[in-house]
Design an enzyme around this catalytic site. Structure first.
Site, short mmCIF file in Angstrom:
data_model
loop_
_atom_site.label_atom_id
_atom_site.label_comp_id
_atom_site.label_asym_id
_atom_site.label_seq_id
_atom_site.Cartn_x
_atom_site.Cartn_y
_atom_site.Cartn_z
N GLY A 147 0.83 -1.19 0.00
CA GLY A 147 0.00 0.00 0.00
C GLY A 147 0.86 1.23 0.00
N SER A 148 0.22 2.40 0.10
CA SER A 148 0.97 3.66 0.01
C SER A 148 1.87 3.89 1.20
CB SER A 148 -0.02 4.83 -0.11
OG SER A 148 -0.88 4.86 1.01
N ASP A 191 -15.24 0.13 7.31
CA ASP A 191 -14.73 -0.27 5.99
C ASP A 191 -15.01 -1.75 5.77
OD1 ASP A 191 -13.61 0.13 3.51
OD2 ASP A 191 -11.53 -0.08 4.20
N GLY A 232 2.93 1.23 3.43
CA GLY A 232 3.65 0.07 3.93
C GLY A 232 3.28 -1.18 3.17
N ASP A 233 3.68 -2.30 3.72
CA ASP A 233 3.51 -3.59 3.06
C ASP A 233 2.97 -4.62 4.03
OD1 ASP A 233 4.78 -2.70 0.57
OD2 ASP A 233 6.62 -2.66 1.74
N LEU A 234 2.43 -5.70 3.46
CA LEU A 234 1.93 -6.82 4.23
C LEU A 234 2.75 -8.05 3.88
CD1 LEU A 234 -0.33 -7.70 6.22
CD2 LEU A 234 -1.65 -8.41 4.21
#
Length: 504
Positions: free
Chosen positions: A241-242, A353, A244-246
């Site tokens: 994502g903008s 969400d 960070g990361d998973l």
């Protein structure tokens, strides 16, 4: 207000070299004897008390020993504890508040008279307290990482709370920490709980300037959540994502998902979302909510660690793997979502969400609610107006920036239910913004054919424009369980999860 430089305490008594005291006098001895003689429980419990005192005084400047009052030897143990707490980033700044004394105001002269030293009777002091002629005096002690302008920031913090600094005793340790003691007036009551809470709130708003951290204080990780990053092993990247990361990874032998937020990419909104997500994950434990493992930080990033969901998201299951659901499986998935969401709502949490991308499956196809980045606690009487969520699943009152409550999650669930019934992306011929504009004007997904009429009727009630007309998750659960019971053979009925603390 004059600021006192480090090491030059504005003591209430003159330095010992002015009183004829031998400069070589070692106060540690007297402190040790007083603590032992008073049978201080903390002192008795520590067999290495003398070594502790030696180490404590050696960290601090000589002026610290000058300022210490032997009659209050227990203060040294308090200072030692605060300095120890300051080493934990989650506890910085460590602080302590206590009431010291009452002073009677001399309104004619604009001065104060100590009710313990002016010879007045206790009844006089009580009378002065009752009619507002007494000023409570408090002591506030801070300890955190020492850095430039720290004293100015602390002074400004106290001033913003309406406190007047009467004395400031400030010290720096040899290993880079501060110990700052303020004597203040201006707090109207003797009890310290309310002052403690006001200070805590003000520190959180200081955005890290008092914590010694390179990031905002809103992002601190409480010690009961912190896990040892050295035991966290990262494997493949499974999303980005903008900010960070998973990653997939492991922690103490269990598969985990590691959400990494890189501090250099985080704006204020993202920082708040990190703190809110962590706060909510700490509070929830249910078999249909993704299980929180812990969080860790270093100077480069923050990580939130949850159980790894081997089955992936419902979005991928429906739209990438192109699965079409039998009615019994559809109802099982829908009920799993409702069990998790009903639990959250009863804990006053709004997800904000809810969508198939945030609904994950384990190896046994148990669906769990995930991703609490924009979730919030709803306080009694509180209203929200922020446009938060994802357009295709967003309730009209959110799109319109109107006040809203938990019923926004019911609207989003209607769209999820529609997806489960159709295996299609809602409003797939429109852009997200076009879909949002359409929803504002009353647009809803086209009702599918060959779907059980109970589900069609439930969808329509859940996406009603008026939130008051939408059912609650507990009501939806009752309807779905009844439908599932009707279509299942005898002995295979689904039972609602009764244990809100159910193990994952």
């Amino acid at each position: 207000m004059e600021l006192i430089e480090e090491g030059v305490g504005e003591s209430s008594s003159p330095p010992r070299w002015l009183t004829g005291q031998d400069p070589s006098y070692d106060i540690k001895n007297d402190i040790y004897m007083r603590l032992v003689e008073s049978e201080n429980p903390d002192a008795i419990a520590n067999p290495n008390l003398r070594d502790l005192l030696d180490a404590h005084f050696s960290r601090l400047p000589t002026s610290y020993g000058v300022d210490i009052n032997v009659d209050r030897a227990e203060d040294v143990l308090l200072h030692w504890k605060l300095l120890a707490d300051a080493k934990d980033p989650g506890k910085r700044p460590a602080f302590h508040v206590r009431f010291m004394k009452l002073e009677e105001l001399n309104l004619d002269a604009g001065k104060t008279v100590d009710d313990k030293e002016d010879g007045r009777s206790p009844n006089d002091a009580l009378s002065a307290r009752d009619d507002g002629r007494c000023s409570p005096i408090h002591e506030i002690i801070f300890s955190t990482v020492d850095k430039p302008k720290l004293l100015s920031r602390l002074s400004a913090l106290l001033s913003d709370l309406g406190l007047n600094i009467r004395e400031a005793h400030v010290f720096s340790t040899t290993d880079g920490y501060s110990l700052d003691v303020f004597v203040v007036d201006g707090w109207a009551v003797e009890e310290t709980d309310s002052l403690h809470e006001k200070l805590k709130a003000a520190i959180l708003k200081s955005e890290g300037s008092l914590s010694g951290s390179s990031v905002h204080a809103m992002q601190y990780i409480p010690s009961d959540c912190e896990i040892d990053g050295r035991l966290l092993k990262m494997e493949e990247n499974i999303g980005c994502g903008s900010s960070g990361d998973l990653y997939r990874g492991s922690y103490l032998g269990q598969d985990v998902a590691i959400k990494i937020l890189r501090s250099e990419h985080l704006n204020t909104t993202m920082r708040v979302e990190f703190a809110q997500e962590l706060m909510i994950l700490r509070e929830v434990r249910h078999k249909n909510v993704v299980r929180f493992v812990g969080a860790c930080s270093n100077l480069q990033h923050f990580s939130i660690v949850t159980e790894y969901m081997h089955g992936g998201s419902l979005f991928d299951y429906l739209h990438k793997q192109k699965n079409t659901l039998e009615l019994s499986l559809l109802l099982k998935f829908a009920l799993d979502v409702c069990y998790g969401m009903d639990y959250l709502h009863r804990k006053n949490i709004i997800h904000r969400d809810l969508k198939t991308a945030n609904l994950l499956m384990d190896n046994n196809q148990v669906v769990k609610v995930a991703d609490f980045g924009v979730a919030r606690f709803q306080s009694q009487g509180g209203v929200m107006t922020a446009e938060t969520g994802t357009y295709r699943w967003m309730a009209p009152e959110v799109i319109n920036h109107q006040p809203y409550d938990q019923k926004v999650d019911i609207f989003s669930f209607a769209i999820v239910l529609w997806e489960l019934a159709t295996s299609k992306i809602p409003y797939n011929s429109m852009t997200p913004l076009q879909a949002a504009l359409g929803v504002r004007q009353g647009l809803r997904p086209e009702l599918p054919e060959n779907v059980h009429p109970t589900l069609l009727e439930l969808m329509q009630r859940c996406w009603e424009t008026s939130p008051a007309k939408r059912p609650s998750f507990s009501e939806i659960i009752a309807e779905l369980e009844e439908l599932l019971q009707r279509i299942q053979p005898s002995g295979e009925t689904s039972k609602r999860e009764k244990d809100d603390s159910g193990q994952s």
